[in-house]
Write a protein that holds these residues in place. Sequence first.
Motif, mmCIF file in Angstrom:
data_model
loop_
_atom_site.group_PDB
_atom_site.id
_atom_site.type_symbol
_atom_site.label_atom_id
_atom_site.label_comp_id
_atom_site.label_asym_id
_atom_site.label_seq_id
_atom_site.Cartn_x
_atom_site.Cartn_y
_atom_site.Cartn_z
ATOM 1 N N UNK A 351 -5.663 22.849 -3.423
ATOM 2 C CA UNK A 351 -5.667 22.002 -3.119
ATOM 3 C C UNK A 351 -4.330 20.939 -2.757
ATOM 4 N N UNK A 352 -4.132 20.355 -2.039
ATOM 5 C CA UNK A 352 -3.240 19.607 -1.666
ATOM 6 C C UNK A 352 -2.592 17.946 -2.033
ATOM 7 N N UNK A 353 -1.247 18.855 -1.588
ATOM 8 C CA UNK A 353 -0.587 17.661 -2.542
ATOM 9 C C UNK A 353 -0.863 16.191 -2.962
ATOM 10 N N UNK A 354 -1.623 16.065 -1.772
ATOM 11 C CA UNK A 354 -2.670 14.360 -2.271
ATOM 12 C C UNK A 354 -3.508 14.102 -3.816
ATOM 13 N N UNK A 355 -3.898 15.804 -3.670
ATOM 14 C CA UNK A 355 -5.074 15.611 -4.608
ATOM 15 C C UNK A 355 -4.589 16.152 -5.537
ATOM 16 N N UNK A 356 -3.591 16.606 -5.814
ATOM 17 C CA UNK A 356 -2.920 16.988 -6.780
ATOM 18 C C UNK A 356 -2.280 15.807 -7.963
ATOM 19 N N UNK A 357 -1.372 14.667 -6.659
ATOM 20 C CA UNK A 357 -1.537 13.394 -7.307
ATOM 21 C C UNK A 357 -2.261 12.740 -7.951
ATOM 22 N N UNK A 358 -3.469 12.499 -7.195
ATOM 23 C CA UNK A 358 -4.488 12.042 -7.814
ATOM 24 C C UNK A 358 -5.123 12.259 -8.598
ATOM 25 N N UNK A 387 -4.272 1.325 10.700
ATOM 26 C CA UNK A 387 -2.788 0.592 10.083
ATOM 27 C C UNK A 387 -1.653 0.932 9.705
ATOM 28 N N UNK A 388 -0.514 1.161 10.882
ATOM 29 C CA UNK A 388 0.200 1.844 10.341
ATOM 30 C C UNK A 388 0.791 0.943 9.367
ATOM 31 N N UNK A 389 2.542 1.721 9.573
ATOM 32 C CA UNK A 389 3.523 0.697 9.124
ATOM 33 C C UNK A 389 4.795 0.926 9.693
ATOM 34 N N UNK A 390 5.964 0.172 8.946
ATOM 35 C CA UNK A 390 7.569 0.816 10.057
ATOM 36 C C UNK A 390 7.903 1.775 8.519
ATOM 37 N N UNK A 391 8.251 2.983 8.834
ATOM 38 C CA UNK A 391 8.683 3.759 8.031
ATOM 39 C C UNK A 391 10.118 3.552 7.987
ATOM 40 N N UNK A 392 11.191 4.949 8.105
ATOM 41 C CA UNK A 392 12.848 5.280 7.983
ATOM 42 C C UNK A 392 13.216 4.525 9.086
ATOM 43 N N UNK A 393 14.393 4.859 9.222
ATOM 44 C CA UNK A 393 15.556 4.302 9.878
ATOM 45 C C UNK A 393 16.133 5.471 9.906
ATOM 46 N N UNK A 394 16.553 5.715 11.812
ATOM 47 C CA UNK A 394 17.149 7.082 12.782
ATOM 48 C C UNK A 394 18.465 6.608 13.307
ATOM 49 N N UNK A 502 0.496 6.633 -2.035
ATOM 50 C CA UNK A 502 0.470 5.318 -1.623
ATOM 51 C C UNK A 502 0.198 5.228 0.081
ATOM 52 N N UNK A 503 0.565 5.891 0.944
ATOM 53 C CA UNK A 503 0.429 5.306 2.480
ATOM 54 C C UNK A 503 -0.653 6.093 2.934
ATOM 55 N N UNK A 504 -1.909 7.173 2.187
ATOM 56 C CA UNK A 504 -2.351 8.011 2.492
ATOM 57 C C UNK A 504 -3.731 7.292 2.331
ATOM 58 N N UNK A 508 -6.759 6.811 -3.678
ATOM 59 C CA UNK A 508 -7.982 5.571 -4.469
ATOM 60 C C UNK A 508 -6.967 4.746 -4.891
ATOM 61 N N UNK A 509 -5.245 5.312 -5.544
ATOM 62 C CA UNK A 509 -4.755 3.818 -5.520
ATOM 63 C C UNK A 509 -3.428 3.900 -4.185
ATOM 64 N N UNK A 510 -4.525 3.747 -3.014
ATOM 65 C CA UNK A 510 -3.610 3.237 -1.935
ATOM 66 C C UNK A 510 -3.423 2.962 -1.909
ATOM 67 N N UNK A 511 -1.856 2.139 -1.140
ATOM 68 C CA UNK A 511 -1.356 0.787 -1.432
ATOM 69 C C UNK A 511 -0.397 0.190 0.322
ATOM 70 N N UNK A 512 -0.834 -0.244 0.794
ATOM 71 C CA UNK A 512 0.233 -0.120 2.644
ATOM 72 C C UNK A 512 1.715 -0.801 1.769
ATOM 73 N N UNK A 513 1.297 -1.339 1.232
ATOM 74 C CA UNK A 513 2.063 -3.262 0.551
ATOM 75 C C UNK A 513 3.203 -2.312 0.443
ATOM 76 N N UNK A 514 3.229 -1.229 -0.376
ATOM 77 C CA UNK A 514 3.951 -0.536 -1.770
ATOM 78 C C UNK A 514 4.346 0.342 -0.201
#
Length: 770
Positions: A351-358, A387-394, A502-504, A508-514
């Motif tokens: 399993x990939x990391x997303x499924x393990x966390x889940x 719908x993507x969102x703003x990530x890190x600053x470089x 959270x952004x995946x 199941x517990x997806x939350x773009x806002x978080x």
Amino acid sequence: MKTLLDASYTIRDEKPVIRLFYKLREGMNVEEVMDFQPYFYATAKEDLEGLKEKIRSMEGVVSVDSREMIDHGRERQVLRITVRQPRDVPSLRREVKDLEGCEEVRETDLPFTQRYMIDSDITPMENAEEIDLRVASFDMEVYNPQGEPRPEKDPILMISYSDNKGLKRVWSTKGGDLGLGYVREVKSEKALIKEFMETVEEREINIIVTYNGDNFDFPYLKERCSFHKITPSLGFNGAAVKLERRGMNFGARIRGRPHVDMFPVCRQLFNLPRYRLEDVYFELFDKEKIDVKAGEMHRIWDAGKGEDFKVFFEYSMSDADSTLKIAEALLPLQYELSRIVKLPVYECSRTASGQRVEHLLIREAHHRNILVPNKPSDRIFEERKDKSYTGAYVVDPVKGVHDNIILFDFRSLYPSIITSYNIDCSTIDCDCCSGEKHRSPTGHYFCKNREGFIPTVLKALVERRVKVKKKLMKEKDPARKGLLDVKQQALKLLANSMYGYFGFPRARWYSRECAEAIAALGRQYIHETIEKARESGFSIIYGDTDSVYLKLEGVDSREEIMEKSEAFLKKLNSELPGDMELEFEGFYPRGIFITKKRYALMDEHGMLLVKGLETRRRDWADIAKETQERVLNALLREKDPEKAADIVKDVVGKIKEGNVPLKKLAINTQITRGLGDYVQPGPHIIAAKKALRKGLDFKQGNIVTYVITRKGDSISDKAKVIDFVEEGDYDADYYINNQLLPAVMRILEAFDYTEDEMKGLGKQLTLDSF
DNA sequence: TACCAGAGGAG
DNA sequence: AAATCCTCTGGTA
């Protein structure tokens, strides 16, 4: 003492029976559980009792109970529907969902065995280290006169076997007279397969490991077994190997005797140009493996004698041997992940990391009486993906060479933001606390009253890790130290994947806002850090996400640099909330910054640290990467630009002469989609398609190793898979102008050298920039 | 020359 | 079946 290796269920007298395969100190024990019944939940729009009555009368339903559970952070009444058989769940979920008055069906897609393990709080692989598991690896060589072997026709030539109790074997229909102690000559292919299966049974093997067994050895073995009309009975009590579809690939499941394929494990764990067995073996043990070219195997076999023939057997043995060695190095982490996530090791290793966390979250949700959210539908998945969102600053780096560089970074930035700000779907913009709340720059607020679900789980992971690391510091015994280290690695791996989860879009517990709030807080902190560092007299060279590279202009004393750094960190950390902390991460006497995410540093031992540059990339030729590294060393360590220039001129000459070995010209590029799905196929795709016509097999996910040859017009025309290229057939012009020079000029340009000078066409070098 | 698809790295 | 940010190449118009 016992350890759970595998779990499955069968149907007996129309009832499900869970089977738990335990390894004891001696032998195995299979526990059977007869009284566990499958169930799922339903929520009602309004009239819970009305819905309950409707469901109660449905065919296949055993019982319906109402109970209080937590959903989206609130308590509510839901219906628990118990059914007769696991197969009733998919059919009944449809029917219940379609009922008037039913809002949603929930927890309908947890595999029955996993459901049981969650509810009974069973942990796989406990005591695995104390109980002395028997691990065996095997590998096959097959006849391939047409290039790719055809399993319906081409026989298995050898099966090599190696176990952690010291037995080594190569079963083959030839080679008994070679004087190799491990070779057993048998009369037929069928006998060879049988002897292998009997050995696994007799040796009471618990774990079977392969390298790409999921997609080669087991599918091939199964085909050969059906050709000979025998069962591939490698499992407990002679159970047959089962091939399961797992996404784009297969998984070979062996009941009661988990099969761990090291290939996907290595792909996940290492970042390498290629993942052939010899590449991974070299990465881990720094040793070359003997090699026999696939294209020559059938000829060597047909000849049946000579040095090559003997080497073929040694090669086969070394495949099984190195697979076992790799497994011995990497299985402890797989066992540990399996324990923490509580998924059997066969599943967990695939399993990939997303499924393990889940899966970990589903477990924890059950303990907290939380109703598990459903997986998103395809439509919702697509919506989320778009719908993507703003990530890190470089920070745009101050380009060029710098001396005495200081590196600070935030320790586990995102995890510490999640726990410190209590970021969760259940705490976002809550209306429960009237007073103060955690504030994110995105405008959202997070509850200070009740701890959110994911922050709680994450905190527990982090706390466990802190404890393990403390133990690790005290521990003297190297074996136990190793296990503790693996444990903390596993915990770190899981903690670090929470933000991504959270952004995946499939979570199941997806939350773009978080996810957005976490990233925004990260940006806020790195900006603040830069601002405060400036105020404290540091100048900023570069920064990315959670790190800053700084300089103290005019300060050369190492002592003073350290003092000022410590003072700055102390002050800054005293103002940070919760678990957040900025750490001193390193001091570098010299470094060169090219662009964002591309730079090189020299540490105090003269070791080079390269980020993002060609040296680090698989899709550049070794000749360019090697030379770039030599140039970096000449400039950063030896401060000798003339030497750097000489190196480049020398290599240009060598390339022109035409005697650079093919190995150094190979470029590795992955096929990331279906071969027909490309709008703009690159050279690697064109090369792969040409190779396909010559009988080689290439598909999505494979890495193509190719060379730019002399024949052809465009670069793609000239690209050829390395297997079909003769030594010396390469386009010198391409390797000079498109590989070597771009890679080294980026470095040298920071020192004011021009390309013509490097080619030896222009004037003598000057030392102006030094 | 400008633009896009594609790949792979950093954190 | 963890996210986003970013640079660079090769091909095309």
